[in-house]
Design an enzyme around this catalytic site. Sequence first.
Site, mmCIF file in Angstrom:
data_model
loop_
_atom_site.group_PDB
_atom_site.id
_atom_site.type_symbol
_atom_site.label_atom_id
_atom_site.label_comp_id
_atom_site.label_asym_id
_atom_site.label_seq_id
_atom_site.Cartn_x
_atom_site.Cartn_y
_atom_site.Cartn_z
ATOM 1 N N GLY A 78 1.059 -0.630 -0.077
ATOM 2 C CA GLY A 78 0.130 -0.260 -0.179
ATOM 3 C C GLY A 78 0.868 1.491 0.428
ATOM 4 O O GLY A 78 2.219 1.461 -0.769
ATOM 5 N N SER A 79 -0.104 1.734 0.645
ATOM 6 C CA SER A 79 0.753 3.825 0.185
ATOM 7 C C SER A 79 2.441 3.721 1.196
ATOM 8 O O SER A 79 3.147 4.799 1.011
ATOM 9 C CB SER A 79 0.272 4.059 1.311
ATOM 10 N N THR A 80 2.902 2.933 2.009
ATOM 11 C CA THR A 80 4.297 3.402 2.727
ATOM 12 C C THR A 80 4.880 2.888 1.717
ATOM 13 O O THR A 80 6.278 3.296 1.310
ATOM 14 C CB THR A 80 4.363 2.291 3.670
#
Length: 635
Positions: free
Chosen positions: A290-292
């Site tokens: 995801g966004s990490t």
Amino acid sequence: MFQNVIHTRIRFVFLVVSIILIIIFIRVFYIQFFSYKKLNNLAESLWSRELPITADRGEILDRNGKKLATNITTTSLVVIPNQIKDKEDTAKKLSDILNSDYKDMLRHVSKKTSIERIHPEGRRLSYDTATKINDLNIDGVYLVKESKRYYPYGKVLSHVLGYVGIDNQGLSGLELYYDKYLTGANGAIKYFSDGKGHRLKLSEIYEAPTSGVNVQLTIDLDLQLATERELDNVVSMYNPEHALIMAMNPKTGEILAMSSRPNFDSNNYKNYSTETINRNLPIWMTYEPGSTFKITTVSAAVNEGVVNLFEDHFYDSGSIHVDGARIKCWKAGGHGDQTYLQVVENSCNPGFVSLGQKLGKEKLMEYIKNFGFGEKTGVDLNGESDGILFNVDKMGPVELATTSFGQGISVTPIQQIRAVSAAVNGGILYKPYIVSSMQEPETNNIILKNEPIKIRRVLREDTSKLIRYTLESVVANGTGRNAYIENYRVGGKTGTAQKVSDGKYMVGNYIVSFIGFMPADDPEIVVYVAIDHPKGITQYGGTVSAPIAKNILKSAIDIYDMKPSKDGMLREYTWLDTKYVVLPNVVGMNINDAKKELKGFKIEYSGSGEKVLYQSPKENLYVKEGSVVKLMLSN
């Protein structure tokens, strides 16, 4: 002629006898001078006996010398069948005390062997049981001391430490990985017996056991305990399927803390399932990050010079179309016109798709691999996975787009924390490690020391500096605001990844994460938190994981005595936030002027007089509106 025949026969007999005597002499000489030791050992083995004494395993210590795995002394039962006169009676008495089967015990005491260990019922006996056996005073029945592994903190660090079997052999974790170092050499009490096995009244020989090597870790027990507390709270509050936390020194690759749920008690590992005890999630679990993962994309874009975070803009309408596919932003209607710094702050997927397109698939995949994704990190633990990446030759526009914001690929937590450490430490990728040194148990002399290992440079130093600034802005102004700590500089990035089952994305089932570091201008610690499907709360990394990371970082402030900073970014407060304000300096003022300056605060006085000699908290720090300020007065 007859006499000649006799003389010939005599000479022949004499020659034969002489040859035989010479052969005997040579044989005796050979035995006496060349085979004596071997034959003596063989003879001794026929009439010598040994009662085993198990060696202590080497202790496992944290970075400050606190014992994480040690040993306790227990008692075990062995028998020498030839010395037991009444085998039936002995078997009956022992089976009654041990609450075991009589026939099995009779087989033990009747075996045609020099010594028999009663296993498993005779191993690691309680004090009461050992006393009852000792009081029998039966020839051929012996109690011997045996070392048992003991983990004083129970479930703490269980997957990292691992566990040992009943014979003190390492079976998982560090106990297995470093088993050849931790295992000592057993000793014995030697005595002599006659041909029937009866003990002779000769002196005993004691051969002392040799303990294994002590292993010192990079783990900080205080930070580990803080990590364990946070995970226990997570389980209690959200009942997740899995949860994990890692902490690393970004400048060295040293792992400072590592834990996950479910965990187990290493002292009683048999009470848990194989899946629970053998899956060290921070190195084994693979999932879409995801966004990490966007930290990798923006780092590559800045390093390649394809974007200026402050001057270049992106308009987010709420979605972006790529090769017939519509990729949505998490915010309905989009964020409108943004700088790319705001794209990062807002974790805007369409904006990151545009960054991936600017880079191109070959260049993006080159950076992803340089950051260590798609390969094992080489950490000194068993069971590490390597993740899954797209084959660059098979990547189309949609695969490029989804990879840009961390979807469609699979990574491990330790890959994530290593990559982000490289992004913020000046651009160097390090090999993670968890053992700092090995020490000789008697003298504590270091026999092996691990040093930080640089793998390669992945970013320029100026790029890394800009990434630190960008991620500090995410915490001050963006989705990571719940990790903000007043008076300290914190950077980080949230992540919310939809889980996949049978090739389809699951509805309402996410892994929510946050990766943060501090101080943002010169990071000393990076913390990664990932919670798998938290229940009863909106599933966003900023909502669930960021506050947990904040608590870990606050613990690190206390543990490492980190000093506050006045140079960090100011937080943009919302009406929901507890507001903090800068505390003015009133030292040296008279009491009336100090009251005016501290209007809105609660004031507590100590001492007497009209002037302020000292104030707490100190000036220029952020404190809660309406909080207590203590003033010391003097003339």
